[in-house]
Write an enzyme that holds these catalytic residues in place. Structure first.
Site, PDB file in Angstrom:
ATOM      1  N   GLY A 259       0.945  -1.221  -0.119  1.00 58.68           N
ATOM      2  CA  GLY A 259       0.059   0.122   0.021  1.00 58.68           C
ATOM      3  C   GLY A 259       0.877   0.969  -0.070  1.00 58.68           C
ATOM      4  N   HIS A 260       0.355   2.228  -0.178  1.00 59.53           N
ATOM      5  CA  HIS A 260       0.759   3.699  -0.060  1.00 59.53           C
ATOM      6  C   HIS A 260       1.481   3.880   1.140  1.00 59.53           C
ATOM      7  CE1 HIS A 260      -3.225   4.554   1.488  1.00 59.53           C
ATOM      8  NE2 HIS A 260      -2.513   5.481   2.160  1.00 59.53           N
ATOM      9  N   ASN A 261       2.629   4.483   0.990  1.00 59.55           N
ATOM     10  CA  ASN A 261       3.709   5.277   1.959  1.00 59.55           C
ATOM     11  C   ASN A 261       4.332   3.909   2.877  1.00 59.55           C
ATOM     12  OD1 ASN A 261       2.415   7.522   1.513  1.00 59.55           O
ATOM     13  ND2 ASN A 261       1.084   7.640   3.076  1.00 59.55           N
TER      14      ASN A 261
END
EC number: 2.3.1.191
Length: 370
Positions: A259-261
């Site tokens: 996922g993001h980050n």
């Protein structure tokens, strides 16, 4: 397929060999099905009997094996079988055939920089300002977004998608269909959402209200270190503000979602169908077996090992071995499973004890009557 002598193979593996070292083989095989021009792989005594069922003249065997009694003309000794497999398969793998230079059916933006000796296959699209390293090989139908940078000696196979501004190190390997740099799955409601409420209350809700989702765009990208491998149909989302990071030497299997980050450390191993939710941090040398899940915004320490289908909802200390849903120490999980299997017997025992009590089930009285 090129022929390799036993001596050449032994030298490539850094292994000892005996017998006819000039004998040549064209490939490798399991012992029971090996032909006379194939190298039988019997690195463990369990596989030694299979050599008699095949027709191999040479084999990779365990240290101390009596290869002459097996009817072989030559043998290579492998103290660590799977390590020998790594060297042998590297030697014998010809790699994919990719058009040398830039294929006439590729579309390369004039501002893109293509390194010396790169191979760009048909129907590849390389965007504005992208940089492709020396000797990189990009197979058909790959797209590389604007401003992306791919290091030297990369191998990107059919249909992979590299998003805008993604940075990738040297010796990168990407299997077909992977997507690196898609937008993160990030949405917010104008008022506090039901999800936020139950996170605070651990399940209780005062009221259920209508809600709509507003998109949070992804301004970051993805940064990938050297010697990283990405499996088929794996997806790595770009960061919201900062980049999503995959550290040097980390290997991702097929169908992994990052996922993001998310920040993943060095030399990690993420097996098939692992999912890591946004903004989590994974330490160095972490191993997540198939179908493991990691909750958002938590930290998994260095050298953590998780068994298959483990679900991690809270921070995991360095060096911990985890199993289960939710994740607990492996020894605790084993004890819990043993206790679970004992429950039917325990229930029957409690029922028998209740029958002996005054007013128990055996007397027809209600529980607790005297």
């Amino acid at each position: 397929m090129p022929l390799h002598s036993i001596g050449e193979i032994a030298e490539a593996l850094g292994a000892e060999a005996e017998g006819d070292l000039a004998l040549k083989v064209s490939g490798a095989s399991e012992p029971h099905s090996a032909g006379p021009d194939q190298l039988a792989l019997a690195m463990d005594p369990r596989y030694g009997d299979g050599i008699a069922k095949g027709r191999a003249q040479a084999a990779v065997v365990w240290p101390g094996a009596d290869w002459r009694a097996m009817g072989l003309k030559a043998a290579i000794f492998a103290p660590r079988g799977r390590l020998a497999m790594a060297g042998l398969t590297r030697l014998m793998d010809p790699g994919p055939e990719i058009w040398p230079g830039i294929h006439p059916h590729a579309v390369v933006d004039p501002s893109a920089v293509i390194g010396e000796g790169a191979h760009i296959g048909p129907f590849v699209v390389i965007g504005r300002g992208a940089q492709i390293g020396a000797r990189a090989r990009i197979a058909s139908h790959v797209s590389v977004g604007e401003g992306a940078r791919i290091g030297d000696d990369a191998l990107i196979l059919q249909g992979a998608r590299i998003g805008a501004r993604v940075t990738i190190g040297a010796r990168f390997i990407c299997q077909p269909g992977a997507v690196i740099g898609a937008d993160g799955f990030s949405f917010v409601t104008p008022e506090k959402s039901g999800v936020e409420e139950i996170r605070e209350t651990l399940g209780s809700r005062e009221e259920i209200r209508e809600q709509s989702w507003t998109r949070i765009h992804s301004l970051g990208a993805v940064w990938i270190g050297d010697d990283v491998e990405i499996g088929a149909n794996t997806c790595i989302d770009r960061g919201t503000i900062r980049d999503t990071v995959i550290g040097r030497g980390t290997k991702l299997d097929n169908l992994v979602h990052v996922g993001h980050n998310v920040q993943i450390g060095e030399d990690c191993l993420l097996c098939g169908q692992v999912g890591i939710a946004g903004s989590s941090r994974i330490g160095n040398r972490v191993v997540l077996a198939g179908q493991c899940g990691v909750n958002d915004n938590i930290f998994v320490g260095d050298d953590v090992i998780c068994g298959g289908a483990t679900k991690i909802f809270t921070n995991a200390p360095a060096g911990r071995v985890l199993l289960g849903y939710p994740a607990v120490k492996m020894e605790s999980h084993v004890e819990m499973q043993k206790a679970l299997r004992r429950l039917p017997r325990l229930n029957a025992r409690v029922a028998r004890l209740e029958e002996l009590l005054p007013g128990g089930a055996g007397t027809g009285g209600a529980p607790g009557e005297s």
